[in-house]
Scaffold this motif. Structure first.
Motif, PDB file in Angstrom:
ATOM      1  N   GLY A 155      44.515  66.757-139.694  1.00  0.00           N
ATOM      2  CA  GLY A 155      45.251  65.756-140.463  1.00  0.00           C
ATOM      3  C   GLY A 155      46.070  64.835-139.583  1.00  0.00           C
ATOM      4  O   GLY A 155      46.062  63.611-139.767  1.00  0.00           O
ATOM      5  N   ILE A 156      46.776  65.420-138.622  1.00  0.00           N
ATOM      6  CA  ILE A 156      47.550  64.601-137.677  1.00  0.00           C
ATOM      7  C   ILE A 156      46.605  63.668-136.926  1.00  0.00           C
ATOM      8  O   ILE A 156      46.885  62.474-136.762  1.00  0.00           O
ATOM      9  CB  ILE A 156      48.348  65.469-136.692  1.00  0.00           C
ATOM     10  N   GLY A 157      45.485  64.198-136.492  1.00  0.00           N
ATOM     11  CA  GLY A 157      44.520  63.372-135.771  1.00  0.00           C
ATOM     12  C   GLY A 157      43.949  62.264-136.620  1.00  0.00           C
ATOM     13  O   GLY A 157      43.855  61.110-136.181  1.00  0.00           O
ATOM     14  N   ALA A 158      43.590  62.574-137.860  1.00  0.00           N
ATOM     15  CA  ALA A 158      42.993  61.566-138.744  1.00  0.00           C
ATOM     16  C   ALA A 158      43.994  60.480-139.111  1.00  0.00           C
ATOM     17  O   ALA A 158      43.696  59.280-139.007  1.00  0.00           O
ATOM     18  CB  ALA A 158      42.453  62.243-140.002  1.00  0.00           C
ATOM     19  N   VAL A 159      45.174  60.883-139.532  1.00  0.00           N
ATOM     20  CA  VAL A 159      46.188  59.902-139.920  1.00  0.00           C
ATOM     21  C   VAL A 159      46.636  59.098-138.698  1.00  0.00           C
ATOM     22  O   VAL A 159      46.753  57.875-138.750  1.00  0.00           O
ATOM     23  CB  VAL A 159      47.387  60.584-140.619  1.00  0.00           C
ATOM     24  N   GLY A 180      43.676  78.382-141.316  1.00  0.00           N
ATOM     25  CA  GLY A 180      43.467  77.314-142.283  1.00  0.00           C
ATOM     26  C   GLY A 180      44.554  76.265-142.205  1.00  0.00           C
ATOM     27  O   GLY A 180      44.288  75.058-142.211  1.00  0.00           O
ATOM     28  N   THR A 181      45.788  76.715-142.126  1.00  0.00           N
ATOM     29  CA  THR A 181      46.920  75.790-142.019  1.00  0.00           C
ATOM     30  C   THR A 181      46.880  75.048-140.692  1.00  0.00           C
ATOM     31  O   THR A 181      46.989  73.820-140.651  1.00  0.00           O
ATOM     32  CB  THR A 181      48.251  76.551-142.153  1.00  0.00           C
ATOM     33  N   GLY A 182      46.719  75.770-139.604  1.00  0.00           N
ATOM     34  CA  GLY A 182      46.725  75.152-138.283  1.00  0.00           C
ATOM     35  C   GLY A 182      45.625  74.127-138.120  1.00  0.00           C
ATOM     36  O   GLY A 182      45.872  72.997-137.649  1.00  0.00           O
ATOM     37  N   TYR A 183      44.432  74.480-138.528  1.00  0.00           N
ATOM     38  CA  TYR A 183      43.311  73.562-138.368  1.00  0.00           C
ATOM     39  C   TYR A 183      43.478  72.337-139.256  1.00  0.00           C
ATOM     40  O   TYR A 183      43.231  71.203-138.826  1.00  0.00           O
ATOM     41  CB  TYR A 183      41.984  74.275-138.664  1.00  0.00           C
ATOM     42  N   ALA A 184      43.921  72.543-140.484  1.00  0.00           N
ATOM     43  CA  ALA A 184      44.116  71.415-141.401  1.00  0.00           C
ATOM     44  C   ALA A 184      45.206  70.478-140.899  1.00  0.00           C
ATOM     45  O   ALA A 184      45.056  69.251-140.965  1.00  0.00           O
ATOM     46  CB  ALA A 184      44.450  71.931-142.798  1.00  0.00           C
ATOM     47  N   ALA A 200      48.706  58.091-146.738  1.00  0.00           N
ATOM     48  CA  ALA A 200      49.984  58.689-147.146  1.00  0.00           C
ATOM     49  C   ALA A 200      49.748  60.009-147.876  1.00  0.00           C
ATOM     50  O   ALA A 200      50.498  60.980-147.674  1.00  0.00           O
ATOM     51  CB  ALA A 200      50.768  57.729-148.021  1.00  0.00           C
ATOM     52  N   LEU A 201      48.712  60.074-148.685  1.00  0.00           N
ATOM     53  CA  LEU A 201      48.399  61.321-149.385  1.00  0.00           C
ATOM     54  C   LEU A 201      47.995  62.426-148.406  1.00  0.00           C
ATOM     55  O   LEU A 201      48.390  63.587-148.562  1.00  0.00           O
ATOM     56  CB  LEU A 201      47.298  61.090-150.422  1.00  0.00           C
ATOM     57  N   VAL A 202      47.208  62.068-147.392  1.00  0.00           N
ATOM     58  CA  VAL A 202      46.843  63.049-146.364  1.00  0.00           C
ATOM     59  C   VAL A 202      48.098  63.530-145.643  1.00  0.00           C
ATOM     60  O   VAL A 202      48.278  64.729-145.417  1.00  0.00           O
ATOM     61  CB  VAL A 202      45.811  62.466-145.371  1.00  0.00           C
ATOM     62  N   GLY A 261      49.911  65.962-147.671  1.00  0.00           N
ATOM     63  CA  GLY A 261      49.222  67.251-147.617  1.00  0.00           C
ATOM     64  C   GLY A 261      49.555  68.025-146.354  1.00  0.00           C
ATOM     65  O   GLY A 261      49.740  69.253-146.395  1.00  0.00           O
ATOM     66  N   ILE A 262      49.657  67.331-145.229  1.00  0.00           N
ATOM     67  CA  ILE A 262      50.019  67.974-143.966  1.00  0.00           C
ATOM     68  C   ILE A 262      51.416  68.577-144.075  1.00  0.00           C
ATOM     69  O   ILE A 262      51.637  69.738-143.716  1.00  0.00           O
ATOM     70  CB  ILE A 262      49.966  66.961-142.800  1.00  0.00           C
ATOM     71  N   VAL A 263      52.352  67.799-144.589  1.00  0.00           N
ATOM     72  CA  VAL A 263      53.726  68.284-144.753  1.00  0.00           C
ATOM     73  C   VAL A 263      53.747  69.470-145.712  1.00  0.00           C
ATOM     74  O   VAL A 263      54.410  70.492-145.463  1.00  0.00           O
ATOM     75  CB  VAL A 263      54.661  67.156-145.231  1.00  0.00           C
ATOM     76  N   GLY A 264      53.007  69.367-146.807  1.00  0.00           N
ATOM     77  CA  GLY A 264      52.953  70.466-147.768  1.00  0.00           C
ATOM     78  C   GLY A 264      52.417  71.748-147.166  1.00  0.00           C
ATOM     79  O   GLY A 264      52.943  72.834-147.416  1.00  0.00           O
ATOM     80  N   LEU A 265      51.357  71.645-146.380  1.00  0.00           N
ATOM     81  CA  LEU A 265      50.803  72.826-145.714  1.00  0.00           C
ATOM     82  C   LEU A 265      51.812  73.443-144.749  1.00  0.00           C
ATOM     83  O   LEU A 265      51.969  74.655-144.694  1.00  0.00           O
ATOM     84  CB  LEU A 265      49.522  72.467-144.958  1.00  0.00           C
ATOM     85  N   ALA A 266      52.486  72.594-143.996  1.00  0.00           N
ATOM     86  CA  ALA A 266      53.475  73.091-143.050  1.00  0.00           C
ATOM     87  C   ALA A 266      54.619  73.791-143.776  1.00  0.00           C
ATOM     88  O   ALA A 266      55.031  74.890-143.394  1.00  0.00           O
ATOM     89  CB  ALA A 266      54.014  71.944-142.188  1.00  0.00           C
TER      90      ALA A 266
END
Length: 107
Positions: free
Chosen positions: A64-68, A56-60, A91-93, A96-101
């Motif tokens: 996220g990196i790809g989308a942003v 879940g973390t890896g895929y998100a 910026a919110l996305v 979220g990426i940083v938070g997941l990491a």
């Protein structure tokens, strides 16, 4: 090392997304080749990273990196909208990426 592979996979996702756009529906061979190579490499690196990271973390993080990243490239080089709501949403996305990491490393 898994996080480095995941980050590289995300950057390659940006490459293949932009190459897909520039391929004009896969009618331009050089851009289509870049798309295929980057897409395969991105998925391979993602699969390697997921050996050690939660799916879940890896895929998100990967998406996220790809989308942003694709959105930033679109704004910077493809004359796409930089409307304030769009920038805030990106910026919110990113947050979220940083938070997941961070939550993945602490838990």
């Amino acid at each position: 090392m898994s996080w480095v592979m995941l980050f590289a996979a995300g950057l390659l996702e940006v490459v293949w997304a932009i190459a897909m756009k520039r391929s004009d529906g896969f009618s331009r061979l050089p851009e289509t080749v870049v798309f295929v190579v980057a897409a395969v490499a991105s998925v391979v690196l993602l699969s390697r990273a997921l050996r050690d990271l939660p799916v879940g973390t890896g895929y998100a993080v990967w998406t996220g990196i790809g989308a942003v990243g694709a959105a930033i490239v679109g704004i910077a080089w493809l004359d796409e909208s930089a409307a304030p709501l769009r920038v805030v949403s990106l910026a919110l996305v990113a947050c979220g990426i940083v938070g997941l990491a961070l939550s993945s490393q602490s838990g």
